[in-house]
Design a protein around this motif. Structure first.
Motif, PDB file in Angstrom:
ATOM      1  N   SER A 229      42.301  55.069  45.260  1.00 16.28           N
ATOM      2  CA  SER A 229      43.377  53.920  45.442  1.00 16.28           C
ATOM      3  C   SER A 229      43.145  52.785  45.097  1.00 16.28           C
ATOM      4  O   SER A 229      41.958  51.869  45.917  1.00 16.28           O
ATOM      5  N   SER A 230      44.093  51.682  45.287  1.00 19.74           N
ATOM      6  CA  SER A 230      43.681  50.564  45.094  1.00 19.74           C
ATOM      7  C   SER A 230      43.448  49.707  46.343  1.00 19.74           C
ATOM      8  O   SER A 230      42.792  48.855  46.222  1.00 19.74           O
ATOM      9  N   MET A 231      43.978  50.527  47.951  1.00 17.56           N
ATOM     10  CA  MET A 231      43.891  49.866  48.588  1.00 17.56           C
ATOM     11  C   MET A 231      42.303  49.673  49.069  1.00 17.56           C
ATOM     12  O   MET A 231      41.771  48.424  48.696  1.00 17.56           O
ATOM     13  N   VAL A 232      41.322  50.228  48.614  1.00 14.73           N
ATOM     14  CA  VAL A 232      39.748  50.549  49.165  1.00 14.73           C
ATOM     15  C   VAL A 232      39.142  50.245  47.683  1.00 14.73           C
ATOM     16  O   VAL A 232      38.505  49.089  47.825  1.00 14.73           O
ATOM     17  N   GLY A 233      39.953  50.199  46.439  1.00 15.30           N
ATOM     18  CA  GLY A 233      39.269  49.534  45.584  1.00 15.30           C
ATOM     19  C   GLY A 233      39.298  47.901  45.648  1.00 15.30           C
ATOM     20  O   GLY A 233      38.356  47.247  45.665  1.00 15.30           O
ATOM     21  N   ARG A 234      40.175  47.065  45.873  1.00 17.48           N
ATOM     22  CA  ARG A 234      40.674  46.016  46.400  1.00 17.48           C
ATOM     23  C   ARG A 234      39.108  46.070  47.953  1.00 17.48           C
ATOM     24  O   ARG A 234      37.960  45.062  47.330  1.00 17.48           O
ATOM     25  N   GLN A 235      39.431  46.361  48.644  1.00 16.31           N
ATOM     26  CA  GLN A 235      38.242  46.392  49.907  1.00 16.31           C
ATOM     27  C   GLN A 235      36.024  46.640  48.700  1.00 16.31           C
ATOM     28  O   GLN A 235      35.567  45.778  48.730  1.00 16.31           O
ATOM     29  N   ILE A 236      36.568  47.242  47.754  1.00 11.71           N
ATOM     30  CA  ILE A 236      35.168  47.513  47.942  1.00 11.71           C
ATOM     31  C   ILE A 236      34.619  46.601  46.569  1.00 11.71           C
ATOM     32  O   ILE A 236      33.474  46.066  46.740  1.00 11.71           O
ATOM     33  N   ASN A 237      35.644  46.018  46.172  1.00 12.09           N
ATOM     34  CA  ASN A 237      35.671  44.877  44.662  1.00 12.09           C
ATOM     35  C   ASN A 237      34.987  43.868  45.448  1.00 12.09           C
ATOM     36  O   ASN A 237      34.041  42.964  45.476  1.00 12.09           O
ATOM     37  N   SER A 238      35.650  43.875  46.997  1.00  6.07           N
ATOM     38  CA  SER A 238      35.118  42.226  47.383  1.00  6.07           C
ATOM     39  C   SER A 238      33.799  42.235  47.836  1.00  6.07           C
ATOM     40  O   SER A 238      33.746  41.125  48.157  1.00  6.07           O
ATOM     41  N   LYS A 239      33.896  43.487  48.405  1.00  6.49           N
ATOM     42  CA  LYS A 239      31.989  43.944  49.284  1.00  6.49           C
ATOM     43  C   LYS A 239      31.098  43.200  48.181  1.00  6.49           C
ATOM     44  O   LYS A 239      29.682  42.620  48.106  1.00  6.49           O
ATOM     45  N   ALA A 240      30.916  44.570  46.982  1.00  8.70           N
ATOM     46  CA  ALA A 240      30.123  44.928  46.055  1.00  8.70           C
ATOM     47  C   ALA A 240      30.112  43.014  45.354  1.00  8.70           C
ATOM     48  O   ALA A 240      28.998  43.111  45.310  1.00  8.70           O
ATOM     49  N   GLY A 241      31.313  42.465  45.236  1.00 10.34           N
ATOM     50  CA  GLY A 241      31.128  41.324  44.526  1.00 10.34           C
ATOM     51  C   GLY A 241      30.353  40.285  44.873  1.00 10.34           C
ATOM     52  O   GLY A 241      30.230  39.261  44.533  1.00 10.34           O
ATOM     53  N   ALA A 242      30.855  40.231  46.652  1.00 11.85           N
ATOM     54  CA  ALA A 242      30.193  39.126  47.107  1.00 11.85           C
ATOM     55  C   ALA A 242      28.508  39.135  47.275  1.00 11.85           C
ATOM     56  O   ALA A 242      27.279  38.631  47.739  1.00 11.85           O
ATOM     57  N   GLN A 243      28.013  40.689  46.468  1.00 14.25           N
ATOM     58  CA  GLN A 243      26.537  40.713  46.070  1.00 14.25           C
ATOM     59  C   GLN A 243      26.239  40.875  44.287  1.00 14.25           C
ATOM     60  O   GLN A 243      25.042  40.823  44.301  1.00 14.25           O
TER      61      GLN A 243
END
Ligand code: NAP
Length: 495
Positions: A229-243
């Motif tokens: 889902s887009s909702m979970v995808g957004r969360q993943i993007n910000s967490k993984a992007g931070a690393q």
């Protein structure tokens, strides 16, 4: 007592550190527990990542054609087990056997395609600007890949991700959806039987919150590939992007089929039935909006409603059924919630709009195929992904309005137009804002060797399938070889 299935970590089948299990139930018959699966925790993910890191050091040195040969063997095993896999997939997620056989076939195709890519993995060479110097580039693996998958294509999507990851030389930590852990487990069994070394593939079952988050946040995972889902995808993007991890996101859709006044209506009808109600509307590429030219609107709606009467909703294992159940109770509530929203927004409910609970439907999550007409672009049922058998029909005056209505959407995965006018077909190919456009075909029908993915909020620009996915799972190493026997300074000595 239902069978207990296990995680596969560091070359061993094992229970979760928590000692807890979760149930996998048949959505067509909730009394049937398909299996019990480990309810894993962060510590299980930590062990899997450690094993994957260690195994990666050796796996990256195995020649890519040899890695491909293992995948070829795995594809052969899957051919042998196709029917068993399809039946188990129908038991755990509901879609009818014809479709689960197709899902397994997509996995087989992806095995054979990935096997061949092991002999290619092309990169570029280019001339040097200096004499006696050679410039090359190579594809290198990246490291440990964290793969998180949804339940609607339990074999195809894990194959789309894991096989290119492996053939490129990465090791894998895989978390499948909690609704489809059995198909995922069988995929890992097949990979191991074909010869994937211990540690190179690890599967950790459990919830998105615990296992998924632990994968996304683990500092020793180099890349994340997520479909959901887009909702979970957004969360993943910000967490993984931070690393600074590499992240591929394949997210939601709100796909439309356009039917023009010069289209083949019988063909368009077959297309929309398959696109809107196949997989009970639970495909990322499902036809959720039907955009009809006003000249054929009433006739086509009549044809559609009559055809829907011929659909049979029921247990996907029975050959007479053409539409299976929704995945779970939560999805029934979501779908029905949208039906209520559609009614309150003033759309006209033409058929369906309710759960089916009679007779053989009594113990499953069945929902009647539903059509709304009079839908307009401001409505939520026009804009939001429903992920169920609900079709919203919009009437338009002409081609330009059809394109405008189509593009009035935050998503952009798949699109379709039925027309005999070659000019409008070509304009649609150019102007529809979507990663995929079908001409005179429904919004679904991906082939594994073609790029798959969407624009806008459907993803972050990466593709699954086709050549681009091999770029995602590899890193370019540029090499300069100087055979002049002296120092040659680029940009200086040659000017
Ligand atoms: P989802 O709820 O987002 O779940 C997808 C996966 O993410 C599951 O394995 C889930 O685990 C896990 N997850 C949940 N929360 C997480 C978190 N906070 N961190 C990490 N992982 C987490 O989506 P779904 O309901 O399974 O699938 C339906 C959606 O997928 C739809 O929106 C559909 O359009 C989209 N989809 C897109 C494509 C595409 O290629 N564009 C293809 C298929 C589906 P659990 O199962 O344990 O919750």
């Amino acid at each position: 007592m239902a069978k207990e299935y296990l995680n596969f970590i560091d070359g061993k089948w094992c229970a979760a550190d928590t000692g807890e299990w979760f149930e996998n139930r048949n959505p067509a018959d909730w009394d049937e527990v398909v299996g019990l699966f480990p309810k894993s925790a962060k510590t299980d993910v930590d062990r899997a990542v450690k094993a994957a890191r260690a195994a990666y050091r050796e796996w990256r040195l195995v020649p890519a054609p040899e890695r491909g040969a293992i995948l070829k063997r795995a594809g052969d095993i899957m051919v042998e087990r196709k029917e068993e896999l399809a039946r188990n997939m129908t038991r755990e997620m509901g879609k009818v056997l014809t479709e689960t056989r197709g899902d397994v076939q997509e996995g087989i195709d992806t095995f054979y395609y990935a096997a061949v890519e092991g002999r290619r993995l092309f990169s570029h060479t280019a001339p040097s600007e200096m004499r006696n110097k050679m410039n090359l580039s190579f594809r290198m693996p990246i490291g440990v890949a964290g793969l998180i998958t949804p339940w609607n294509f339990p074999m195809a999507i894990p194959c789309w991700k894991s096989l290119p990851a492996l053939v490129c030389g990465n090791s894998v930590v895989f978390k499948p959806a909690s609704d489809t852990p059995l198909t995922a487990t069988t995929l890992v069994e097949i990979l191991l039987e074909a010869g994937i070394p211990p540690g190179v593939i690890n599967i950790v079952h459990g919830g998105g919150g615990a296992v998924g988050t632990a994968i996304v946040e683990h500092p020793d995972i180099d890349l994340i590939s997520f479909t959901g889902s887009s909702m979970v995808g957004r969360q993943i993007n910000s967490k993984a992007g931070a690393q600074l991890k590499r992240v591929s996101l394949e997210l939601g859709g709100k796909n439309a089929q356009i039917v023009m006044d010069d289209g083949d209506l019988d063909l368009a009808l077959e297309g929309v039935l398959w696109g809107a109600f196949g997989t009970t509307g639970q495909r990322c590429t499902a036809t959720s909006r039907l955009i009809l030219h006003e000249a054929i609107h009433d006739r086509f709606v009549d044809m559609l409603l009559k055809a829907i009467e011929g659909l049979t909703v029921g247990d996907g294992l029975l050959p007479e059924n053409t539409v299976g159940p929704l995945i779970n109770k939560g999805q029934v509530e979501v779908v029905h919630g949208y039906v209520e929203i559609g009614k309150s927004e003033g759309a006209k409910l033409m058929c369906g709009g309710h759960q089916l609970t009679d007779g053989d439907h009594a113990r499953g999550w069945f929902y009647a195929p539903t059509v709304f007409t009079g839908v307009t672009p401001g409505m939520r049922i026009f804009k939001e992904e429903i992920f169920g058998p609900v079709l919203s029909v919009v009437k338009v005056r002409d081609f330009d309005e059809a394109v405008k209505v189509h593009n009035d959407c935050i998503y952009g995965l798949s699109s379709s137009i039925y027309t005999r006018d070659v000019n409008n077909a070509m304009r649609a190919v150019r102007d529809l804002e979507a990663g995929i456009t079908y001409v005179n075909g429904p919004t679904i029908g991906a082939e594994c060797h073609m790029p798959f993915g969407g624009v806008k909020e459907t993803g972050n620009g990466h593709r699954e399938g086709g050549w681009p996915v091999y770029e995602f799972y590899s890193e370019i190493k540029t090499v300069y070889i100087d055979f002049s026997g002296r120092l040659q300074r680029a940009q200086i000595d040659n000017y």
